[in-house]
Write a protein that holds these residues in place. Sequence first.
Motif, short mmCIF file in Angstrom:
data_model
loop_
_atom_site.label_atom_id
_atom_site.label_comp_id
_atom_site.label_asym_id
_atom_site.label_seq_id
_atom_site.Cartn_x
_atom_site.Cartn_y
_atom_site.Cartn_z
N ARG A 74 -20.08 -29.07 21.72
CA ARG A 74 -18.77 -29.58 21.33
C ARG A 74 -18.07 -28.59 20.42
NH1 ARG A 74 -17.68 -33.43 18.29
NH2 ARG A 74 -19.57 -33.19 17.05
N SER A 75 -16.76 -28.63 20.38
CA SER A 75 -16.02 -27.79 19.45
C SER A 75 -16.47 -28.07 18.02
CB SER A 75 -14.51 -28.08 19.58
OG SER A 75 -14.06 -27.79 20.88
N ASN A 76 -16.58 -27.02 17.23
CA ASN A 76 -16.96 -27.09 15.82
C ASN A 76 -18.43 -27.42 15.59
OD1 ASN A 76 -15.87 -26.58 13.25
ND2 ASN A 76 -15.90 -28.75 12.75
N VAL A 77 -19.27 -27.15 16.58
CA VAL A 77 -20.70 -27.42 16.43
C VAL A 77 -21.42 -26.25 15.75
CG1 VAL A 77 -21.52 -26.45 18.63
CG2 VAL A 77 -22.65 -28.48 17.65
N GLY A 78 -20.70 -25.13 15.54
CA GLY A 78 -21.30 -23.97 14.90
C GLY A 78 -21.86 -22.96 15.86
N LYS A 79 -21.28 -22.92 17.07
CA LYS A 79 -21.83 -22.07 18.13
C LYS A 79 -21.66 -20.58 17.83
CE LYS A 79 -19.70 -22.74 21.90
NZ LYS A 79 -18.78 -21.57 21.78
N PRO A 90 -16.95 -21.68 26.12
CA PRO A 90 -15.97 -22.51 25.41
C PRO A 90 -16.55 -23.89 25.10
CG PRO A 90 -14.97 -21.44 27.31
CD PRO A 90 -16.44 -21.22 27.42
N GLY A 91 -16.19 -24.42 23.95
CA GLY A 91 -16.68 -25.75 23.56
C GLY A 91 -15.93 -26.86 24.28
N TYR A 92 -16.52 -28.01 24.25
CA TYR A 92 -15.86 -29.19 24.81
C TYR A 92 -15.69 -30.20 23.68
CZ TYR A 92 -20.74 -30.83 24.92
OH TYR A 92 -22.02 -31.16 24.58
N GLY A 93 -14.81 -31.17 23.86
CA GLY A 93 -14.67 -32.20 22.83
C GLY A 93 -13.28 -32.24 22.25
N PHE A 94 -13.21 -32.10 20.89
CA PHE A 94 -11.94 -32.39 20.24
C PHE A 94 -11.15 -31.13 19.89
CE2 PHE A 94 -15.32 -32.43 17.05
CZ PHE A 94 -14.85 -31.55 16.10
N ALA A 95 -11.20 -30.10 20.73
CA ALA A 95 -10.35 -28.93 20.52
C ALA A 95 -8.89 -29.36 20.52
CB ALA A 95 -10.60 -27.89 21.61
#
Length: 214
Positions: free
Chosen positions: A31-36, A77-82
């Motif tokens: 997810r977005s903002n997970v620290g990837k 790319p992240g998924y979620g609340f971008a």
Amino acid sequence: MKITSARFIGCAVDLEDCPPSSLPEFAFVGRSNVGKSSLVNMLAEVKGLAKTSGTPGKTKLINFFRINDHWTLVDLPGYGFAKVSKAKQAEFNQQVSGYLTGRENLKQVFALLDSQLEPLDTDLAFIDWLQQCEIPYSIIFTKTDRSADNKVISHEVQLLKALEDYGLKPNEIFKCSAKTKRGRGAIINWIEGQSPKKPKKKAGKPIQLGWMKK
């Protein structure tokens, strides 16, 4: 494994745009903002290799990093609340799914989950999709330094229960911190175990000098 080189080799919008490569690839997604991106930099031990930001959804392309000229780390790319429209989020997800299901040299996906949070339906749904597509995957609990150990353990127990309920079976579960480098050795060594061994140079046949004595 000692990382002696880590370099950015290119980015792609989708599967067709990916750079050609025969090296094994290990992809990181969450997810977005997970620290990837912070995790990518920590694993490679190169500050700023992957761009980090406090704004969710910074990574918008599929990024490729060549490690030791032996394998490739892929930052997805992240998924979620971008902070983009739902249509744009759907586009991101299609790009990611196209790569995950179509890249022949993809060996493993690392699904990143925030250890500060209880297991989320979006994460479980994504992991379930990976398993249904028969894509090899492991789970990484990120940001373990930001919560008390008992909180991390509690969320891990909840995750294990949820995985059992859904019938999900990751290859491994790692606990990691980009700040303290916790889990780095375990992840890197696991990747090394999945990568093809470099062929050893054969010793040359010794030159026979007997003719010189004649």
